[in-house]
Motif scaffolding. Structure first.
Motif, short mmCIF file in Angstrom:
data_model
loop_
_atom_site.label_atom_id
_atom_site.label_comp_id
_atom_site.label_asym_id
_atom_site.label_seq_id
_atom_site.Cartn_x
_atom_site.Cartn_y
_atom_site.Cartn_z
N LEU A 1 41.90 15.83 42.39
CA LEU A 1 41.13 14.73 41.81
C LEU A 1 41.20 13.41 41.89
CD1 LEU A 1 40.38 16.65 38.31
CD2 LEU A 1 38.70 16.40 40.15
N LEU A 2 42.90 13.18 41.87
CA LEU A 2 43.22 11.72 42.12
C LEU A 2 43.04 11.08 43.48
CD1 LEU A 2 46.73 12.08 40.10
CD2 LEU A 2 44.58 10.92 39.33
N MET A 3 43.00 12.14 44.50
CA MET A 3 42.72 11.95 45.74
C MET A 3 41.16 11.66 46.04
SD MET A 3 43.70 13.55 49.33
CE MET A 3 43.04 15.14 48.73
N ALA A 4 40.54 12.60 45.54
CA ALA A 4 39.00 12.65 45.78
C ALA A 4 38.08 11.63 45.22
CB ALA A 4 38.42 14.20 45.58
N LEU A 5 38.59 11.50 43.93
CA LEU A 5 37.75 10.25 43.20
C LEU A 5 37.84 8.89 43.77
CD1 LEU A 5 38.40 11.48 39.62
CD2 LEU A 5 36.36 11.57 40.55
N PRO A 6 38.66 8.34 43.96
CA PRO A 6 38.82 7.07 44.67
C PRO A 6 38.09 7.07 46.12
CG PRO A 6 40.91 7.87 44.75
CD PRO A 6 40.12 8.73 43.83
N LEU A 7 38.22 8.26 47.01
CA LEU A 7 37.43 8.47 48.31
C LEU A 7 35.97 8.63 47.99
CD1 LEU A 7 39.73 11.13 50.34
CD2 LEU A 7 39.26 8.70 50.61
N GLY A 8 35.70 9.35 47.16
CA GLY A 8 34.18 9.21 46.62
C GLY A 8 33.53 8.09 46.21
N ALA A 9 34.47 7.09 45.51
CA ALA A 9 33.99 5.94 45.31
C ALA A 9 33.95 4.99 46.27
CB ALA A 9 34.99 5.21 44.32
N ALA A 10 34.69 5.02 47.14
CA ALA A 10 34.54 4.21 48.20
C ALA A 10 33.47 4.52 49.40
CB ALA A 10 35.94 4.34 49.36
N LEU A 11 33.27 5.86 49.35
CA LEU A 11 32.07 6.26 50.22
C LEU A 11 30.65 6.18 49.37
CD1 LEU A 11 33.31 9.88 50.96
CD2 LEU A 11 32.95 8.14 52.54
N GLY A 12 30.68 6.21 48.13
CA GLY A 12 29.53 5.83 47.26
C GLY A 12 29.05 4.32 47.42
N PHE A 13 30.16 3.46 47.43
CA PHE A 13 30.05 2.06 47.84
C PHE A 13 29.51 1.83 48.92
CE2 PHE A 13 31.46 -2.18 49.18
CZ PHE A 13 31.17 -2.99 48.03
N LEU A 14 29.99 2.31 50.15
CA LEU A 14 29.46 2.11 51.51
C LEU A 14 27.84 2.67 51.46
CD1 LEU A 14 32.57 3.42 53.70
CD2 LEU A 14 31.38 0.99 53.32
N GLY A 15 27.59 3.99 50.87
CA GLY A 15 26.14 4.27 50.94
C GLY A 15 25.35 3.29 50.10
N GLY A 16 25.72 2.79 49.21
CA GLY A 16 24.92 1.73 48.44
C GLY A 16 24.82 0.46 49.36
N LEU A 17 25.72 0.09 49.91
CA LEU A 17 25.82 -1.24 50.79
C LEU A 17 24.79 -0.84 51.78
CD1 LEU A 17 26.95 -3.73 51.25
CD2 LEU A 17 28.90 -2.78 52.62
N PHE A 18 24.83 0.16 52.65
CA PHE A 18 24.02 0.28 53.73
C PHE A 18 22.84 1.41 53.55
CE2 PHE A 18 28.53 -0.26 55.64
CZ PHE A 18 28.32 -1.51 56.32
N GLY A 19 22.66 1.53 52.38
CA GLY A 19 21.36 2.45 52.23
C GLY A 19 21.29 3.68 52.61
N ILE A 20 22.61 4.42 52.88
CA ILE A 20 22.57 5.68 53.33
C ILE A 20 23.24 6.91 52.33
CG2 ILE A 20 23.05 4.90 55.76
CD1 ILE A 20 25.92 5.35 55.30
N GLY A 21 23.19 7.83 52.40
CA GLY A 21 23.73 9.02 51.74
C GLY A 21 25.18 9.29 51.73
N SER A 22 25.98 8.39 52.40
CA SER A 22 27.33 8.65 52.59
C SER A 22 28.11 9.63 53.55
CB SER A 22 28.13 8.42 51.13
OG SER A 22 27.82 7.55 50.56
#
Length: 257
Positions: free
Chosen positions: A14-35
């Protein structure tokens, strides 16, 4: 005792996946993609997953973001169901068929197809950087199901790319405004991503223990990525996205060769 041991193994994940998911979600929002474009190479090269397993697990991250994005877009830019429904049906059926086919392929072949797709998509985006916007034409409803089929092929086979294929087709080939094209693309990929996830899960190609915390982290940061995207020049964003695609393709290919 078994429950305690299970928890002790879950917390580091969890401690590893949550920040990774947060980074991927940010990139998804930034570029308008599903990550998934970034998540799949990361899961293959970084976590040692097979290509089908990575595609199925990445869909856990993508589905809630895409469904939420589609809902919010419909609230601001509602589209006629006469256009949306035929595309959704054709895309969902094609996604289901191609997802089952993808799970029968040699993972090395599937990985190669994925890398080629990312590279061609990046080259196309770089070529379109200076293209002027088109004037909107009446939407040809006879061609909408075909757009759904093409987008569904990508979603089923690769777990990504339905919107990235559909949006240029709708804006370039069918002459729609970018907002209309994006709304129709979300109507295609949101339900198709759910169909693809069900198909990959049915084939046992989803790691829920990693996918769910990635999704939880991603949901928290999508809005921040979208907010930043609205403050940056569109041409610069498109170029950065194309470069990111090329890096992801090279990373995936070199990291698993």
């Amino acid at each position: 005792m078994d429950f305690v041991l299970s928890l002790s193994g879950t917390w580091p994940l969890l401690l590893m996946a949550l920040p990774l998911g947060a980074a991927l979600g940010f990139l998804g929002g930034l570029f308008g993609i599903g990550s998934g474009i970034v998540a799949i190479p990361m899961l293959v090269a970084g976590f040692g997953m097979s290509q089908p397993q990575a595609q199925g697990t990445a869909l856990v991250l993508m589905v809630p973001n895409l469904l939420l994005g589609w809902h919010r877009y419909q609230q601001r830019h509602p589209l006629p169901w006469r256009a949306v429904l035929p595309m959704m049906i054709s895309a969902s059926l094609t996604t289901w068929l191609l997802a089952h086919f993808a799970n029968t392929l040699d993972p090395r072949w599937l990985r190669g197809i994925f890398c080629i797709f990312l590279s061609l998509l990046a080259i196309n985006l770089l070529r379109r950087r200076h293209r002027p916007p088109v004037s909107e034409k009446p939407l040809d409803h006879r061609l909408i199901p075909l757009v759904g089929v093409l987008g569904g092929c990508s979603m089923g086979l690769l777990g990504i790319g339905g919107g990235l294929l559909a949006s240029p087709l709708l804006s370039g080939w069918l002459g729609q405004r970018q907002t209309t094209a994006q709304g129709l693309s979300l109507a295609l990929v949101a339900p198709s991503s759910l169909v693809a996830l069900l198909a990959y899960a049915d084939a046992g190609r989803v790691d829920w223990s990693l996918g769910l915390p990635l999704a939880a982290g991603g949901i928290l940061t999508v809005s921040a990525g979208v907010a930043l995207a609205h403050r940056l020049p569109e041409r610069r964003l498109r170029t950065a996205f194309a470069v990111m695609l090329l890096i992801a393709a090279l990373w995936l290919w070199n990291g698993t060769a």
